[in-house]
Design a protein around this motif. Structure first.
Motif, PDB file in Angstrom:
ATOM      1  N   TYR A 143       0.838  -1.197   0.000  1.00  0.00           N
ATOM      2  CA  TYR A 143       0.000   0.000   0.000  1.00  0.00           C
ATOM      3  C   TYR A 143       0.877   1.253   0.000  1.00  0.00           C
ATOM      4  N   PHE A 144       0.715   2.067  -1.008  1.00  0.00           N
ATOM      5  CA  PHE A 144       1.502   3.282  -1.142  1.00  0.00           C
ATOM      6  C   PHE A 144       0.830   4.435  -0.411  1.00  0.00           C
ATOM      7  N   LYS A 145       1.636   5.176   0.370  1.00  0.00           N
ATOM      8  CA  LYS A 145       1.130   6.358   1.048  1.00  0.00           C
ATOM      9  C   LYS A 145       2.208   7.443   1.072  1.00  0.00           C
ATOM     10  N   PRO A 146       2.603   7.917  -0.127  1.00  0.00           N
ATOM     11  CA  PRO A 146       3.596   9.000  -0.157  1.00  0.00           C
ATOM     12  C   PRO A 146       2.969  10.323   0.254  1.00  0.00           C
ATOM     13  N   GLY A 147       3.785  11.212   0.791  1.00  0.00           N
ATOM     14  CA  GLY A 147       3.282  12.513   1.230  1.00  0.00           C
ATOM     15  C   GLY A 147       2.715  12.459   2.636  1.00  0.00           C
ATOM     16  N   ASP A 148       2.064  13.526   3.025  1.00  0.00           N
ATOM     17  CA  ASP A 148       1.511  13.629   4.380  1.00  0.00           C
ATOM     18  C   ASP A 148       0.147  12.956   4.475  1.00  0.00           C
ATOM     19  N   PRO A 149      -0.299  12.654   5.711  1.00  0.00           N
ATOM     20  CA  PRO A 149      -1.668  12.141   5.873  1.00  0.00           C
ATOM     21  C   PRO A 149      -2.681  13.126   5.287  1.00  0.00           C
ATOM     22  N   ALA A 150      -3.788  12.597   4.788  1.00  0.00           N
ATOM     23  CA  ALA A 150      -4.784  13.463   4.138  1.00  0.00           C
ATOM     24  C   ALA A 150      -6.189  12.965   4.439  1.00  0.00           C
ATOM     25  N   GLU A 151      -6.449  12.699   5.738  1.00  0.00           N
ATOM     26  CA  GLU A 151      -7.757  12.163   6.116  1.00  0.00           C
ATOM     27  C   GLU A 151      -8.903  13.093   5.740  1.00  0.00           C
ATOM     28  N   ARG A 152      -8.675  14.402   5.824  1.00  0.00           N
ATOM     29  CA  ARG A 152      -9.727  15.375   5.487  1.00  0.00           C
ATOM     30  C   ARG A 152      -9.331  16.227   4.286  1.00  0.00           C
ATOM     31  N   GLY A 153      -8.517  15.639   3.412  1.00  0.00           N
ATOM     32  CA  GLY A 153      -8.126  16.329   2.191  1.00  0.00           C
ATOM     33  C   GLY A 153      -6.655  16.717   2.178  1.00  0.00           C
ATOM     34  N   ILE A 154      -6.093  16.843   0.977  1.00  0.00           N
ATOM     35  CA  ILE A 154      -4.679  17.208   0.819  1.00  0.00           C
ATOM     36  C   ILE A 154      -4.503  18.684   1.153  1.00  0.00           C
ATOM     37  N   GLN A 155      -3.586  18.966   2.056  1.00  0.00           N
ATOM     38  CA  GLN A 155      -3.320  20.331   2.488  1.00  0.00           C
ATOM     39  C   GLN A 155      -2.309  21.017   1.552  1.00  0.00           C
ATOM     40  N   PRO A 156      -2.338  22.349   1.468  1.00  0.00           N
ATOM     41  CA  PRO A 156      -1.442  23.069   0.556  1.00  0.00           C
ATOM     42  C   PRO A 156       0.043  22.820   0.818  1.00  0.00           C
ATOM     43  N   ASP A 157       0.418  22.548   2.089  1.00  0.00           N
ATOM     44  CA  ASP A 157       1.828  22.334   2.414  1.00  0.00           C
ATOM     45  C   ASP A 157       2.208  20.862   2.408  1.00  0.00           C
ATOM     46  N   ASP A 158       1.384  19.999   1.836  1.00  0.00           N
ATOM     47  CA  ASP A 158       1.665  18.566   1.751  1.00  0.00           C
ATOM     48  C   ASP A 158       3.032  18.349   1.102  1.00  0.00           C
ATOM     49  N   LYS A 159       3.869  17.491   1.700  1.00  0.00           N
ATOM     50  CA  LYS A 159       5.252  17.358   1.242  1.00  0.00           C
ATOM     51  C   LYS A 159       5.359  16.721  -0.139  1.00  0.00           C
ATOM     52  N   PHE A 160       4.425  15.854  -0.516  1.00  0.00           N
ATOM     53  CA  PHE A 160       4.427  15.291  -1.866  1.00  0.00           C
ATOM     54  C   PHE A 160       4.141  16.388  -2.879  1.00  0.00           C
TER      55      PHE A 160
END
Length: 493
Positions: free
Chosen positions: A193-210
């Motif tokens: 299971y791929f999960k690159p970047g930051d957690p996004a339970e309530r949507g991808i945030q603007p500062d997401d590292k991916f």
């Protein structure tokens, strides 16, 4: 018998026997055991020819300084599509190969992962057998490798909805795989299971590292091509803008906009439509073998045809948990293969699925695969076809690739003795100079180094002049570094 040792075959056989004795002597503390082995070998020599210059010799005895080369088709030609092969050497010197086979690729629900074995003492590959098959789904691009515990891994991906963007990576692990025929006994199977970047339970945030990594690398690559005469003249501003917009939309999850919570710097959140990370968690694909960085770290190269760039899956506990590198971003840099420098630097070579000039893309990592340098073009030609590199025990690198900018009619092996700064020696495994419409296609190589410093390569071998009939197989080649160097030297004479 005296004449036998004057032949090249005899000399190679003697070198092989000597190597076996020397290796045994290193680990044996009982001198009489060594004497017994010598005695038995002398008896064998008196009764029959010691050994032919055969697959068995190349597999299990010695690479030597004299050129050695053999090729064979793993199975008779078939009408089905066979592609994406991989190979691993087992602890006893046997070889295990795998590939995918069916009536097509992602469009065909009958595609399965197939395999075959070549025992170290044998001249022919075994019957073929099923290695993995999810019924009524395409199974694609297997890779085989042994981890630090000598467990055998098979990784591949299942295409869920007949589009590459719906690929789901899977793996099997075996502890019992040394049988002479048939598939390994699989002890464990799971989905990666791929999960690159930051957690996004309530949507991808603007500062997401991916997202930030993709944004940064797009900017860097745009600046790079604006300064490159060989690239900038071939790309219009509109094409660059289109690439940037599409890539950022995918990274930000704009294909799945839903009600979410936007969190500000103080931790307060407001309801807002945000993207969700379905696209970046699905669609990752295998092609080239894993790299064992040290006793703990395994790096498995992955790519996405949806993003058209690459990423690395990393485990430090033999697959119990995984983390993911930052993405390696450029237009069409896919299917990475990793070489290792003496100082620990990792170098990834990637297929060029982007615009001209058609060159293998390259990137480096100095932190064991977590972060990578900006992707750039190498000097190595690539027609949009898979390539694979192996770091040899003497520190040299061997690259198997289509050494052209167009077509898969030419399959070469190049050797670098200076860790990729130059590729001094090149020799062709296949070269069909006929018209491209009928030339045999030899592509998608997988290369490893085995016992006796022998290099083993498997690759797709498709007869383009036999459409509608038996025309495809997987081909196997074994050779040593001396064979590549000899071919390059004879070319220059």
């Amino acid at each position: 018998m005296k004449g036998f040792f004057r032949t090249q075959t005899g000399r190679q056989a003697f070198l092989g026997i000597f190597t076996m004795i020397r290796q045994y002597a290193r680990v044996s503390t009982a001198k009489h055991n060594l004497i017994l082995i010598l005695y038995l070998l002398i008896l064998a020599a008196g009764g029959r020819v010691l050994i032919d210059a055969s697959f068995a010799q190349c597999n299990s005895l010695v690479g030597g300084t004299e050129p050695i080369s053999k090729t064979i088709e793993i199975f008779p030609l078939v009408s089905q599509h066979v592609h994406g092969s991989t190979i691993v050497e087992l602890p006893n010197g046997d070889l295990l190969a795998a590939w995918f086979q069916g009536s097509g690729e992602r469009w065909a629900d009958d595609v399965a992962i197939m395999g075959a074995r070549l025992q170290a003492s044998q001249e022919k590959w075994s019957r073929t057998f099923v290695m993995a098959n999810v019924p009524e789904f395409p199974d694609i691009n297997p890779i085989l490798f042994l981890d630090s515990q000598d467990r055998l891994w098979l990784m591949w991906y299942t295409v869920i909805a007949n589009q590459w963007e719906t690929s789901l990576p899977k793996y099997r692990i075996s502890k019992n795989y040394m049988m002479p025929d048939g598939p390994p006994e699989w002890a464990w199977q799971d989905v990666l299971y791929f999960k690159p970047g930051d957690p996004a339970e309530r949507g991808i945030q603007p500062d997401d590292k991916f997202v930030k990594s993709v944004e940064r690398q797009i900017k860097e690559y745009t600046e790079y091509i604006s300064k490159s005469n060989s690239i900038s003249t071939l790309l219009t501003r509109s094409l660059v803008d289109k690439w940037k917009a599409e890539l950022l939309a995918k990274a930000r999850g704009e294909d799945m906009m839903r009600k979410g919570r936007l969190v500000d710097s103080s931790g307060q959140s407001t309801e807002q439509q945000l993207g969700y990370p379905f696209f970046r968690r699905m669609g990752w694909q295998t092609k080239n073998k894993a790299v064992i960085v040290d006793e703990k770290r395994i790096i498995v190269p992955f790519y996405s045809d949806g993003f058209s760039f690459s990423i690395m899956a990393i485990t430090d506990d033999c697959g119990k948990t995984w983390q993911f590198s930052e993405p390696l971003v450029a237009p069409g840099n896919i299917q990475p293969s990793i070489a290792k420098k003496a100082d620990g630097t990792l170098v990834a070579y990637m297929r060029d699925n982007g615009p001209p000039p058609k060159r293998l893309h390259i990137s480096t990592s100095t932190d064991k695969g977590l972060t990578w340098s900006p992707v750039r073009d190498s000097e190595l030609p690539n027609p949009g076809s898979g390539a694979d590199v192996v770091t040899m025990r003497n520190g040299h690198w061997a690259l198997a690739y289509n050494d052209t900018e167009e077509g898969r009619h030419s399959l070469a092996i190049s050797i670098s003795t200076d860790e990729g700064k130059s590729w001094e020696y090149t020799r062709h495994l296949e070269l069909d100079t006929r018209d491209r419409n009928i030339a045999t296609r030899s592509a998608y190589p997988s290369i490893i180094q085995g016992i006796g410093d022998i290099l083993h390569v498997v690759y797709s071998y498709h007869h383009n002049d036999r459409n509608g009939s038996l025309n495809k197989t997987i081909k196997y080649a074994m050779f040593n570094e001396a064979w590549v160097i000899q071919g390059d030297a004879s070319k220059s004479n």
